[in-house]
Each structure stands twice: as C-alpha cells, then as structure tokens.
Design a protein around this motif. Structure first.
Motif: not given
Length: 106
Positions: A69-79
């Motif tokens: 979940a942390g990696d997905i959140i990171k990607a969502m925040e970056q986009s």
C-alpha cells in the motif's frame, strides 16, 4: 435510462509484459494481483494514458498485501492522484503492526 459501455478485451498480460509494452490507445489497466514494488506499479499503470491521452488503472489489494500500500500511495501522490481513504487506512494499519513488532523486539 441506462448507459451501456462495451469493452473490447484487447490483451491480458502478466507483469513480464509490464515493461516495454506499447499498446496504442490503451485506456484501462486492471491489476488483479497487486504489484509488490513501486517500480512495478508505475510500469504496469504506465501502459495507459500515454501521449497525452487519458487512462485509468485499477488495482486490487487485500489486507494480506498491506505492505504494498505504501508504494501505491507514493505513486498516487507523485501523480497528484487523490489517495482513497481505504488505501491509506490499510497502510496505516501495516505501519502500526510493524511498529508494534519493532517495539516488542526492543
């Protein structure tokens, strides 16, 4: 009144095809198995919305996959994509469990 959407299934691929695959006009990626690395998530979702086109990516994630979940959140925040509350909750629960384990191990 009902709206009917027709989806023509173009391709099903494994994560082996996540890199280097260039399908023109791909508008939807569905991750039935949650990627376990940030880069894999980016490459899978990056197959859609290319060249200024809009695209959508859906990822199924279970409580057993909280760590991702942390990696997905990171990607969502970056986009600059809003993070769903449920995903944030899943990540917060994982961090709490990890902190409890670390505290117990002292």
């Amino acid at each position: 009144m009902f709206t009917v959407y027709i989806l023509l299934l173009n391709q099903i691929a494994t994560s082996v095809a996540a890199r280097g695959l260039d399908v023109k006009h791909l508008i939807l990626v569905v991750n039935y198995d949650c990627p376990n690395h940030h880069e894999d998530y980016i490459h899978r979702c990056g197959r859609t919305g290319r060249a200024g086109n809009k695209g959508f990516a859906y990822t199924f994630i279970t409580p057993d996959q909280q760590r991702a979940a942390g990696d997905i959140i990171k990607a969502m925040e970056q986009s600059e994509t809003p993070v769903p509350v449920e995903l944030q909750t899943l990540w917060d629960q994982y961090k709490s469990k990890l902190a409890a384990v670390n505290l117990a191990e002292g």
